[in-house]
Design an enzyme around this catalytic site. Structure first.
Site, short mmCIF file in Angstrom:
data_model
loop_
_atom_site.label_atom_id
_atom_site.label_comp_id
_atom_site.label_asym_id
_atom_site.label_seq_id
_atom_site.Cartn_x
_atom_site.Cartn_y
_atom_site.Cartn_z
N SER A 84 0.51 109.78 22.48
CA SER A 84 -0.12 108.58 21.95
C SER A 84 0.82 107.38 21.96
O SER A 84 0.46 106.30 21.49
CB SER A 84 -0.56 108.84 20.51
OG SER A 84 0.54 109.32 19.76
N THR A 188 -0.09 106.51 16.62
CA THR A 188 0.88 105.50 16.96
C THR A 188 2.17 105.82 16.21
O THR A 188 2.20 106.73 15.41
CB THR A 188 0.36 104.10 16.59
OG1 THR A 188 1.28 103.15 17.03
CG2 THR A 188 0.18 103.91 15.12
N THR A 206 2.39 101.97 20.68
CA THR A 206 1.31 102.91 20.97
C THR A 206 0.87 102.83 22.42
O THR A 206 1.08 101.80 23.09
CB THR A 206 0.09 102.61 20.06
OG1 THR A 206 -0.87 103.65 20.19
CG2 THR A 206 -0.58 101.31 20.42
N ARG A 216 -8.33 96.87 26.67
CA ARG A 216 -8.55 96.98 25.22
C ARG A 216 -7.21 96.83 24.47
O ARG A 216 -6.21 97.42 24.85
CB ARG A 216 -9.18 98.34 24.92
CG ARG A 216 -9.35 98.67 23.43
CD ARG A 216 -8.30 99.63 22.94
NE ARG A 216 -8.64 100.17 21.62
CZ ARG A 216 -7.79 100.85 20.87
NH1 ARG A 216 -6.56 101.07 21.29
NH2 ARG A 216 -8.14 101.30 19.69
N THR A 239 -1.87 102.82 11.15
CA THR A 239 -2.15 103.71 12.26
C THR A 239 -3.56 104.26 12.08
O THR A 239 -4.05 104.37 10.96
CB THR A 239 -1.11 104.85 12.33
OG1 THR A 239 -1.46 105.75 13.38
CG2 THR A 239 -1.01 105.63 11.04
N GLY A 240 -4.19 104.58 13.19
CA GLY A 240 -5.56 105.09 13.11
C GLY A 240 -6.46 104.32 14.05
O GLY A 240 -6.02 103.86 15.11
N1 GLY Z 1 -3.93 102.30 16.21
C1 GLY Z 1 -3.76 102.49 17.58
C2 GLY Z 1 -4.93 102.17 18.39
O1 GLY Z 1 -6.05 102.26 17.93
O2 GLY Z 1 -4.75 101.86 19.54
#
Ligand code: GLY
Length: 328
Positions: A84, A188, A206, A216, A239-240
Site C-alpha cells: 500500500s 498508508t 501511499t 485519483r 489513514t483509511g
Molecule cells: N488513505 C489512502 C488512500 O485512500 O489513498
C-alpha cells in the site's frame, strides 16, 4: 477615531477574532514533552514500528525531525512486502503504480507534497525536496516526475512480481470490483515526530487504493487531510478511505480541536464522531487517525471495530504496537 476600551474591543467581532488568534498562539506555545527525555514517534499500522525505529536512530545520530520522518517513511516505501506504500504498492486499473506523499514542518508551516508520481519509489523524499528546494508546495504527475529526475532520483519499475500477479488476478476476475462503484484496500503510512521540545513534523505516503482510476488523488498527500503539523497546537495524520476522509480535512480538524484544548485522544474521537454524525455513510468505512500534541501526549482512533487501527509508538527507547480505540 474614538479610543476603544478593552471591554468594547473584546465584544466586537474583530476583537473576538484577534483574541482567538492571540489565545491560540499564547495558550499553546510549543511545550516540552512532560515525561520524555527525547523524541516521541507515532505512526500508523504495525509497519509504523520499523519506521519509528529508523526515525529514532536518525535522531540519535543527530538528524533533524524532517530527516527522521523522511527516513522512517522510506523504510516502508522500500519494503516490497507492503502493498500500500512505495515499491510493491498495488497499481491503478491500468497496472501502473501511482504514488502520493506529503510532509509538513509544524515550526515553519511549510509543506512539500507530490501526487500521482510514477517510477520513483520514495515520494516522501521528493515531497521534502519540493518543500526545501522550491517556492512551491505540491507538485503533480509528469511535472513531479521531471522534478524528481532533475533532483537525481532514479526511475524504476515499481511493480514487484507479487504486485503484478495481484493486478493480473484482479483483472482476470470477471467479478472484480471497480472504483466507479466500490472500494477496497486502503492503507498508508502516516507518521508524526516530536523532538521532545515541542517541535513537530508530520508526513504521509501511499500508493493509494488498489485498482484506482488513473489520476485519483485521495487524502494522503493533501495538506490538512492526510497530515498536518503546527508546533502551537499539535500534529495529526489519517489513514483509511481517503476518498471519504478528504471530504472532512481530518488532520487539520484534529489539530484545530487540540488548539481549542482537546487532548489528542479527545480530538481524534471527536473528529470521527463528527464524520459519523454528519455523514452516516462514513460509519461503516475504514477511517483511522493518529495525533500528538507539543507535550508529546498521543491519541489514536478508528471509526469502527470492523476496521480497527493498530498504531506504533516509540518513546523513551520503547517501541510498541498498540490498539486504537474504535469510536462506534
Ligand atoms: N488513505 C489512502 C488512500 O485512500 O489513498
Amino acid at each position: 477615531m474614538d479610543p476603544i476600551d478593552r471591554r468594547r474591543f473584546i465584544a466586537s467581532a474583530a476583537g473576538t477574532a484577534a483574541l482567538s488568534a492571540l489565545d491560540l498562539a499564547q495558550a499553546a506555545e510549543p511545550a516540552q514533552a512532560a515525561a520524555s527525555a527525547g523524541p516521541i514517534l507515532l505512526a500508523t499500522w504495525p509497519h509504523g514500528k520499523p519506521a519509528n525505529e529508523k526515525a529514532a536512530e536518525v535522531m540519535a545520530a543527530g538528524g533533524s525531525l524532517l530527516d527522521a520522518v523522511e527516513k522512517g517513511i522510506n523504510v516502508v516505501e522500500d519494503d516490497p512486502k507492503i502493498q500500500s506504500v512505495g515499491y510493491g504498492g498495488l497499481p491503478n486499473v491500468d497496472g501502473e503504480v501511482e504514488l502520493d506523499a506529503g510532509i509538513m514542518s509544524g515550526t515553519t508551516h511549510r509543506i512539500g507534497a507530490v501526487v500521482n508520481l510514477h517510477q520513483i519509489k520514495n515520494p516522501i523524499s521528493v515531497a521534502r525536496k519540493v518543500m526545501e528546494k522550491t517556492r512551491h508546495s505540491t507538485m503533480a504527475g509528469e511535472g513531479a516526475l521531471r522534478f524528481a529526475l532533475a533532483e537525481g532520483f532514479t526511475p524504476m519499475q515499481l511493480l514487484t512480481p507479487q504486485s503484478l500477479q495481484a493486478w493480473l488476478d484482479w483483472k482476470n476476475d470477471p467479478h472484480h470490483v471497480t472504483y466507479w462503484l466500490d472500494a477496497e484496500h486502503h492503507d498508508t503510512i502516516g507518521m508524526i515526530a516530536n523532538d521532545g521540545r515541542g517541535h513537530l513534523v508530520a508526513g504521509c505516503s501511499t500508493s493509494g487504493i488498489a485498482w484506482k482510476i488513473p489520476g485519483r488523488v485521495a487524502d494522503s498527500p493533501l495538506v490538512g487531510s492526510g497530515y498536518y503539523a503546527d508546533d502551537h497546537a499539535g500534529a495529526a495524520s489519517a489513514t483509511g478511505d481517503g476518498d471519504a476522509m478528504q471530504c472532512y480535512v481530518t488532520s487539520f480538524q484534529i489539530v484545530m480541536l487540540m488548539a481549542q484544548g482537546r487532548t489528542p485522544q479527545q480530538a481524534c474521537e471527536e473528529c470521527l464522531r463528527y464524520m459519523a454524525t454528519t455523514s452516516p455513510a462514513t460509519r461503516t468505512i475504514q477511517a483511522c487517525v493518529i495525533a500528538m500534541n507539543p507535550r508529546g501526549d498521543v491519541g489514536a482512533a478508528s471509526m469502527n471495530a470492523k476496521y480497527p487501527l493498530q498504531y506504533a509508538l516509540w518513546r523513551n527507547g520503547k517501541s510498541e504496537i498498540l490498539d486504537a480505540k474504535p469510536v462506534l
